[in-house]
Design a protein around this motif. Structure first.
Motif, short mmCIF file in Angstrom:
data_model
loop_
_atom_site.label_atom_id
_atom_site.label_comp_id
_atom_site.label_asym_id
_atom_site.label_seq_id
_atom_site.Cartn_x
_atom_site.Cartn_y
_atom_site.Cartn_z
N TYR A 49 11.15 18.84 -3.81
CA TYR A 49 12.22 17.88 -3.54
C TYR A 49 12.08 17.29 -2.14
N LEU A 50 11.70 18.12 -1.16
CA LEU A 50 11.50 17.62 0.20
C LEU A 50 10.34 16.64 0.25
N ILE A 51 9.28 16.95 -0.46
CA ILE A 51 8.12 16.05 -0.49
C ILE A 51 8.49 14.73 -1.15
N GLY A 52 9.20 14.80 -2.27
CA GLY A 52 9.64 13.58 -2.94
C GLY A 52 10.56 12.74 -2.06
N PHE A 53 11.46 13.40 -1.32
CA PHE A 53 12.36 12.70 -0.41
C PHE A 53 11.56 11.99 0.68
N TYR A 54 10.54 12.65 1.20
CA TYR A 54 9.70 12.03 2.23
C TYR A 54 9.05 10.75 1.69
N PHE A 55 8.49 10.80 0.48
CA PHE A 55 7.80 9.62 -0.06
C PHE A 55 8.76 8.44 -0.21
N ILE A 56 9.98 8.71 -0.60
CA ILE A 56 10.97 7.62 -0.75
C ILE A 56 11.33 7.04 0.62
N ILE A 57 11.59 7.92 1.60
CA ILE A 57 11.91 7.46 2.96
C ILE A 57 10.75 6.66 3.53
N SER A 58 9.53 7.12 3.30
CA SER A 58 8.35 6.43 3.80
C SER A 58 8.26 5.02 3.24
N GLN A 59 8.58 4.87 1.95
CA GLN A 59 8.56 3.54 1.34
C GLN A 59 9.62 2.63 1.95
N LEU A 60 10.81 3.15 2.14
CA LEU A 60 11.90 2.35 2.71
C LEU A 60 11.58 1.93 4.15
N LEU A 61 11.02 2.83 4.92
CA LEU A 61 10.69 2.49 6.30
C LEU A 61 9.55 1.48 6.38
N SER A 62 8.65 1.52 5.42
CA SER A 62 7.57 0.53 5.43
C SER A 62 8.12 -0.88 5.23
N ILE A 63 9.18 -1.00 4.44
CA ILE A 63 9.84 -2.30 4.26
C ILE A 63 10.58 -2.69 5.53
N TYR A 64 11.20 -1.71 6.18
CA TYR A 64 11.91 -1.99 7.43
C TYR A 64 10.95 -2.46 8.52
N TRP A 92 0.84 -1.20 0.00
CA TRP A 92 0.00 0.00 0.00
C TRP A 92 0.87 1.25 0.00
N GLU A 93 1.99 1.16 0.69
CA GLU A 93 2.93 2.28 0.68
C GLU A 93 3.51 2.48 -0.71
N LEU A 94 3.73 1.38 -1.43
CA LEU A 94 4.21 1.48 -2.81
C LEU A 94 3.17 2.15 -3.69
N LEU A 95 1.90 1.81 -3.49
CA LEU A 95 0.83 2.48 -4.24
C LEU A 95 0.82 3.97 -3.93
#
Length: 409
Positions: free
Chosen positions: A381-396, A351-354
Motif C-alpha cells: 500500500y505504501l509503494i502504491g501510494f508513492y506511485f500515485i503521489i509521484s504521478q501527481l507531482l510530475s503534473i505539478y 513517462w511518469e504515467l508509463l
C-alpha cells in the motif's frame, strides 16, 4: 552503491568546507542514476562476449603457472593493458565511442562522474586482448577475482581535490593524469588512457601531463545537454545512424562507423550541422533551475530508487526469471521518467504515467510488489501510494516555472 554515495557526499562536504564545491546536485544525481542503470544491466547479464576468456585459457594456454602471487600480478597487468587498449579504441573510432560517451558526458569532474558507465554495449568484442594471460594459463577464477578489484581501483582518482602526488605520478594514474583525460582543452584531448598504470601511455605516446597554466575544462565537445543517462548512452549511435542514412555516398555510409571519432560526411555535416564547442574556455555548462521543493523531491526519488534496487538485489533468487527482467525494465522506466523531470521536459509526466501503469501491472501480478508484503503487510500500500503521489507531482512540476532549462557558467 551506498559506499559510493557516502564517498560522493563526503567529497561534496569537503568541497563546501574548502570553498571549492565541484559537485552540482543535478549532475551528481544524473551520475548516480547512470551507475544504477549500468549495475542493473551487469547484474542481469544483459551482454555477451564473442570470445570468452575461459575458452581461450582452456584451448590456447601454453604454460600453467602454479598458484602464487605471480598469477595475480600477471592477471592485474593483463587486465590493465586490456583496459588501456579498449579505452583507446573507444576514444578513437566513431562506432566504439558510443560505449564510452556516457563516462565523459559530465561537465564536472568528481567522484560521482566515475559512476557514469555504459549500458549501450551488449556484445563484448575485446576479450582477445587478454590473450597474454590466457597463454600463460592464468585461471578464469583469478581473472574473476582481480577484475572487479581493478575496476573499483579506478574510482578514487576522479577528483579535483588531490593535487600532484610526487613520484607516484611516474607509475600510476593519478587525479592529475585523469583530469587531463576528461578535459576538452585542445592540449589534453585523447590523452592518458591508462586505468591503473600510467606507463602504458608513456610507452605508446598518449601521455600528457597537467599543465600549470592550462586549467582542464570538462565534458565532451558535442555536449549532451541532458541529465537523462539512457538518452546519453545512445545519442552518438543515433547520430551515426542518421548520418549514415543521409549520406549520399555509399562509401560514406559504411566508413562512418570506423572513421575517427567525430568524423561526419561533408555533405551531411553541411546539411545537418551539430553544435560543437570550439572554444572550451567560453561556454556555459548545462544546468536546469530547481526550486527547493523540487530539489527535495529529487533526493526523495533517488532514495526510493535505491530502496527498490536494494530489494531487487536482496531477493533476486526468490524473484527469479522472468521477474528480475521485468523489475530491471521498471527501473529503467523509473530513471527515464525521473531524469526527464530533472531536464524540465514538459512531457515528463507521460513517462511518469508509463511508470505508474507499469508499476500497477507489476503489483497486480507479483503479489503486491514481488512478494514484499512478507516483510510487512502495509508495504504494498505504501509503494502504491508513492506511485500515485509521484504521478501527481510530475503534473505539478510540469507547470512549475522553476523547471525551465537554463545554463550556468
Amino acid at each position: 552503491m551506498p559506499a559510493f554515495l557516502v564517498l560522493i557526499l563526503l567529497e561534496k562536504w569537503w568541497g563546501i568546507r574548502k570553498g571549492n564545491d565541484t559537485i552540482r546536485t543535478m549532475d551528481m544525481v544524473s551520475s548516480l542514476t547512470s551507475g544504477i542503470t549500468n549495475t542493473i544491466k551487469d547484474v542481469l547479464g544483459l551482454s555477451v562476449a564473442v570470445l570468452s576468456y575461459n575458452w581461450m585459457v582452456t584451448h590456447w594456454a601454453i604454460f600453467h603457472i602454479e598458484s602464487s602471487i605471480w598469477l595475480y600480478i600477471i592477471a592485474f597487468l593483463a587486465l590493465d593493458l586490456t583496459g588501456y587498449l579498449v579505452h583507446r579504441i573507444d576514444h578513437e573510432f566513431n562506432f566504439f565511442w558510443n560505449a564510452h560517451i556516457i563516462h565523459h558526458s559530465s561537465e564536472d569532474f568528481n567522484l560521482a562522474c566515475a559512476l557514469r558507465q555504459s549500458i549501450s554495449t551488449f556484445v563484448r568484442l575485446f576479450t582477445i586482448f587478454l590473450l597474454p594471460a590466457a597463454l600463460l594459463g592464468v585461471p578464469t577464477q583469478i581473472i574473476a577475482v582481480v577484475a572487479p578489484l581493478h575496476l573499483f581501483a579506478q574510482f578514487w582518482y576522479h577528483t579535483q581535490h588531490i593535487d600532484r602526488m610526487g613520484w607516484l605520478e611516474k607509475i600510476i594514474v593519478t587525479p592529475s593524469h585523469h583530469r587531463v583525460h576528461h578535459a576538452i582543452n585542445p592540449e589534453y584531448l585523447d590523452k592518458n588512457y591508462g586505468q591503473i598504470f600510467i606507463f602504458w601511455d608513456k610507452w605508446f605516446g598518449t601521455f600528457q601531463e597537467e599543465l600549470p597554466n592550462v586549467k582542464p575544462v570538462y565534458g565532451i565537445t558535442r555536449p549532451v545537454r541532458t541529465w537523462n543517462p539512457i538518452k546519453i548512452n545512445f545519442m552518438h549511435l543515433w547520430l551515426l545512424i542518421k548520418d549514415a542514412w543521409h549520406a549520399q555516398s555509399w562509401s560514406d555510409k559504411l566508413k562512418i562507423w570506423f572513421m575517427p571519432t567525430g568524423w561526419r560526411p561533408a555533405d551531411v555535416a553541411e546539411k545537418f550541422p551539430v553544435f560543437k564547442i570550439d572554444d572550451p574556455y567560453h561556454f556555459e555548462k548545462y544546468e536546469t533551475r530547481a526550486g527547493s521543493f523540487f530539489t527535495i523531491w529529487v533526493w526523495a526519488q533517488l532514495g526510493i530508487l535505491l530502496l527498490l534496487i536494494s530489494y531487487l538485489f536482496g531477493n533476486i533468487a526468490t524473484i527469479g526469471s522472468p521477474g528480475i527482467f521485468y523489475y530491471g525494465l521498471f527501473i529503467y522506466i523509473y530513471v527515464y521518467a525521473f531524469t526527464e523531470q530533472m531536464d524540465g521536459n514538459p512531457k515528463a509526466w507521460l513517462w511518469e504515467l508509463l511508470k505508474l501503469v507499469t508499476a500497477g501491472w507489476l503489483m497486480w501480478n507479483t503479489s503486491g510488489w514481488f512478494g514484499i508484503k512478507k516483510l510487512h503487510p502495509s508495504l504494498p500500500y505504501l509503494i502504491g501510494f508513492y506511485f500515485i503521489i509521484s504521478q501527481l507531482l510530475s503534473i505539478y512540476f510540469r507547470k512549475d516555472k522553476n523547471r525551465v532549462p537554463v545554463t550556468a557558467a
